[in-house]
Scaffold this motif. Structure first.
Motif, PDB file in Angstrom:
ATOM      1  N   GLU A 150      -3.843   0.593  -2.292  1.00 30.27           N
ATOM      2  CA  GLU A 150      -3.960  -0.546  -1.942  1.00 30.27           C
ATOM      3  C   GLU A 150      -3.360  -1.324  -3.324  1.00 30.27           C
ATOM      4  O   GLU A 150      -3.500  -0.825  -4.381  1.00 30.27           O
ATOM      5  CB  GLU A 150      -5.469  -0.953  -1.503  1.00 30.27           C
ATOM      6  N   GLN A 151      -2.319  -2.041  -2.745  1.00 28.45           N
ATOM      7  CA  GLN A 151      -1.842  -2.693  -4.351  1.00 28.45           C
ATOM      8  C   GLN A 151      -1.161  -2.072  -5.059  1.00 28.45           C
ATOM      9  O   GLN A 151      -1.821  -2.323  -6.315  1.00 28.45           O
ATOM     10  CB  GLN A 151      -2.542  -3.695  -4.678  1.00 28.45           C
TER      11      GLN A 151
ATOM     12  N   ARG B  98       0.942  -1.510  -0.313  1.00 29.96           N
ATOM     13  CA  ARG B  98       0.076   0.070   0.153  1.00 29.96           C
ATOM     14  C   ARG B  98       0.843   1.377  -0.135  1.00 29.96           C
ATOM     15  O   ARG B  98       2.032   1.281   0.981  1.00 29.96           O
ATOM     16  CB  ARG B  98      -1.167   0.706   0.984  1.00 29.96           C
TER      17      ARG B  98
END
Length: 327
Positions: free
Chosen positions: A243-244, A233
């Motif tokens: 996120e991701q 993150r």
């Protein structure tokens, strides 16, 4: 991990976005544009990004709502000294008597004596707008500042935060790695990604190339450094947790390269900055049309107008510096 648990605080909310990490709207220009983070470990707190002097009271209220006081703050950590990230540092340090201000070595002198920062903002916006946007810039005694070299480790109640220098947006920029959540507090290095209603919760991500030290090659290298940690993150200043990030970084790379190449192809002229802004606007709108065919492109372009204009200014400054080196 518990995420997005709101805590009410004087007309705003502090949002839990990670293990012991809270996001607070800095209320800079408008809601949802810039934020600060409170990292809480045991009885100790690190504040990452300060917003402006107008944000300080909200930070104090947020800590109170979490059952903490300003005396619990051990570190105040702006990622760089642009005033939406560090404008409240001096006033916050006055209030946080036990804190150390952690700054990139190139930014220390501006925190000790913010006169040049003030002059630069007044030159662009005028005194009235400066006071309205940023409030009072308070100097910080040098004895209370840690000049953070690349790789500096901060110990916060048993939690380790790692400082890595990340030029490209600014020479005085660093990012902060939190191994506990595998996340970077990325300042402006990983760009901006607002929560746009028109995209139904999906995230449009853009680089930030604002004046005056944008350098595309250095920014690309800094992105590689961040991704070498395999982050899960990014805690964006503009805005909140992403996120991701592996799913977004290639888009950032492509835009940095494409924007730079576009600008280099333009002939030098008095209205080149305007041309850059127009081209950026069209490139961003075309991307939105491809990815979100049903989106209101005009509304999104209007939401991003200020960022596009600032990005064009930064790219124009980079072009001028490049031309001067070649002359």
């Amino acid at each position: 991990m518990e995420l997005r648990q709101g805590v009410v605080m004087k007309g705003a909310a502090v949002e839990q976005v990670g293990q012991g990490i809270y996001c607070l709207d800095a209320r800079y220009l408008k809601e949802g544009l810039a934020c600060c983070y409170l990292v809480v470990e045991g009885s100790e707190v690190a504040i990452i990004e300060t917003g402006t002097a107008h944000t300080v009271e909200a930070i104090a209220s947020a800590l109170g709502n979490l059952g903490l006081s300003l005396e619990a703050v051990r570190y105040v950590v702006p990622t760089h000294v642009h005033l939406d990230h560090a404008g409240g540092a001096g006033l916050l340090m006055q209030r946080c008597e036990n804190a150390t201000l952690v700054v990139h070595p190139r930014g220390v002198r501006h925190m000790v004596n913010p006169a040049r920062l003030i002059e630069g903002v007044i030159a662009v916006y005028g005194e009235e707008v400066y006071a309205s946007l940023y409030g009072e810039l308070v100097p910080v005694p040098e004895a209370r500042i840690l000049s953070a070299g690349d790789g500096t480790l901060l110990q916060l109640g048993g939690r380790t935060l790692e400082i890595r220098h990340t030029p490209g947006h600014a020479e005085h920029h660093f990012c902060v790695w939190d191994a506990a959540t595998k996340g970077w507090f990325s300042g402006d290095t990983f760009g901006l990604s607002y929560r746009l209603e028109e995209l139904g919760g999906e995230r449009l991500i853009l680089p930030t190339t604002t004046p005056v030290q944008f350098n595309p090659d250095k920014l690309l290298d800094s992105l590689e450094l961040l991704m070498s940690y395999d982050p899960q993150r990014m805690y964006l200043t503009h805005y909140s947790v992403l996120e991701q990030p592996a799913g977004y970084v290639q888009t950032l790379r492509e835009q940095i390269r494409a924007w730079s190449q576009m600008a280099l192809a333009l002939e030098h002229s008095d209205d080149r900055e305007r041309q850059i802004a127009s081209q950026l606007n069209e490139m961003i709108c075309e991307r939105v049309r491809r990815q979100w065919p049903e989106a209101n492109v005009s509304a999104i372009a209007e939401e991003l107008r200020m960022d596009i204009e600032l990005n064009a200014q930064g790219i124009e400054v980079w072009l001028r510096h490049s031309e001067q080196k070649e002359a």
